[in-house]
Structure formats: structure tokens, C-alpha cells
Design an enzyme around this catalytic site. Structure first.
Site, PDB file in Angstrom:
ATOM      1  N   SER A   1       0.850  -1.190   0.000  1.00  0.00           N
ATOM      2  CA  SER A   1       0.000   0.000   0.000  1.00  0.00           C
ATOM      3  C   SER A   1       0.886   1.241   0.000  1.00  0.00           C
ATOM      4  O   SER A   1       2.054   1.183   0.405  1.00  0.00           O
ATOM      5  CB  SER A   1      -0.882   0.005   1.261  1.00  0.00           C
ATOM      6  OG  SER A   1      -1.592   1.219   1.377  1.00  0.00           O
TER       7      SER A   1
ATOM      8  N   TYR B   1      -1.936  -0.958  10.443  1.00  0.00           N
ATOM      9  CA  TYR B   1      -2.024  -1.215   9.005  1.00  0.00           C
ATOM     10  C   TYR B   1      -0.765  -0.727   8.292  1.00  0.00           C
ATOM     11  O   TYR B   1      -0.165  -1.451   7.490  1.00  0.00           O
ATOM     12  CB  TYR B   1      -3.258  -0.522   8.437  1.00  0.00           C
ATOM     13  CG  TYR B   1      -3.439  -0.680   6.944  1.00  0.00           C
ATOM     14  CD1 TYR B   1      -3.909  -1.871   6.413  1.00  0.00           C
ATOM     15  CD2 TYR B   1      -3.161   0.362   6.071  1.00  0.00           C
ATOM     16  CE1 TYR B   1      -4.096  -2.020   5.038  1.00  0.00           C
ATOM     17  CE2 TYR B   1      -3.337   0.227   4.708  1.00  0.00           C
ATOM     18  CZ  TYR B   1      -3.800  -0.966   4.191  1.00  0.00           C
ATOM     19  OH  TYR B   1      -3.972  -1.104   2.838  1.00  0.00           O
TER      20      TYR B   1
END
Length: 200
Positions: free
Chosen positions: A141, A155
Site C-alpha cells: 500500500s 495497518y
């Protein structure tokens, strides 16, 4: 049909980015093995078969190594191993870092986003090497690696770790004719992102 004859394993394939990857791969001729925890992955595989594609669904929990080993056995028995592996399964749950007291959110991110990728590659890689090579795609990401947002420390940490994993694995398996790359998407309108929006 540039993927014709290639066996592609896609984790987190029941919805969102994983479902999109599966549909594109199948369109270009790949034989797809869709893996996800819920029964939805079986329904998607059946729908794609009805559309004429060579697809199977396997319920898999990437955080459980034995579950992923079973996935690898199915791939080996059905297609003689994987040519492509897409490690897409992941979670993102927002949290207040200061007030989080039990670490369950951290552990869930690490178990699925980091250990899940490790487990899947570890299980599928030997069959790919035996086939003479292939391609591994790690879904990282922009978060953690390039940008950061409040509430996403677990995350971000997990996705940044995948960059190091990708680089190290690429070096380790280069002599086996296996390519390893990471994709770093920004926000994509998926059920995961919709869930994040509801939390914030």
C-alpha cells in the site's frame, strides 16, 4: 490471452481488489484458484465457471499455515503448481493508538497482512520453483511506505513490512526464475475501504 495456460492463485479473492484481479486474469486466459475465508469465494468461483472460465474456489485462512498448505496441495493436485501468486488478502481496522490496551488490533493486522503473506508464499513457492519459475505479486500500500493517515499505525506497519519482504524474497528466488514485485495502491473503492469510512 497472454495468461493462457497459467495457473494463478489469488488470496482475498472473494471481493474488492482480489475479485477484480481474478476476473481480469481469467479474461486473459489464466486458470484461477480463488482463496478467501468465507463461502463467498466459492460462489464467485461458481459464477465465473458458469461464464466459461477455468476457476476453482478454496476456503483459506492465510493466517493459518496449515490452511494455506492445504490450498497449495489443491493447486498442486489440480494444476501441477502455481505460475502466478497474488498475495492480496488483508485487513485494515482503524484504532486510537494511545488508547488501545489489548493489542488485538495490532495482532490481527500482523497475522493477516504480514504472516498471511509469509505463510502463503512459503506454501506455494516450492511448487512454483518446481515448475521452473513464475511471478509473485505482493499487495502492499502507499500507506506506511509513502504516506500515513491517523488511526492506521497497525495497518501502515504491516504494509511497510511487505516492502522489505518483497525486496528480500526477490533477491532470494531470482536464480529460480521467479519474479517478486509489490503493488502499492492508494484508496480503491472496495468493501474494505467502505468499512474504514464507516469507522472514521
Amino acid at each position: 490471452m497472454k495468461l493462457k495456460g497459467k495457473a494463478a492463485v489469488i488470496t482475498g479473492a472473494s471481493k474488492g481488489i482480489g475479485e477484480g484481479i481474478a476476473k481480469v486474469y481469467a479474461k486473459y486466459g489464466a486458470k484461477c484458484i480463488l482463496a478467501a475465508r468465507g463461502e463467498q469465494v466459492l460462489a464467485l468461483a461458481e459464477k465465473m465457471r458458469q461464464e466459461g472460465y477455468d476457476v476453482i474456489g478454496v476456503r483459506t485462512d492465510v493466517s493459518d499455515y496449515e490452511s494455506v498448505r492445504q490450498l497449495a496441495r489443491v493447486v498442486q493436485e489440480t494444476y501441477g503448481g502455481a505460475d502466478i501468486l497474488v498475495c492480496n488478502a488483508g485487513v485494515c481496522i482503524l484504532e486510537d493508538f494511545i488508547n488501545d490496551e489489548d493489542f488485538r488490533n495490532r495482532d490481527r493486522h500482523f497475522d493477516i497482512n504480514i504472516n498471511g503473506v509469509w505463510n502463503t508464499v512459503k506454501a506455494v513457492l516450492p511448487g512454483m520453483a518446481d515448475k521452473g519459475g513464475g511471478s509473485i505479486v505482493i499487495m502492499s500500500s502507499v500507506t506506511g511506505y509513502m504516506v500515513a493517515d491517523p488511526g492506521e499505525i497497525a495497518y501502515a506497519t504491516s504494509k511497510a513490512a511487505l516492502i522489505g519482504f518483497t525486496k528480500s524474497l526477490a533477491r532470494e528466488v531470482a536464480d529460480k526464475n521467479i519474479r517478486v514485485n509489490a503493488i502499492c495502491p492508494g484508496y480503491v473503492l472496495t468493501p474494505l475501504v467502505e468499512g474504514m469510512a464507516k469507522q472514521s
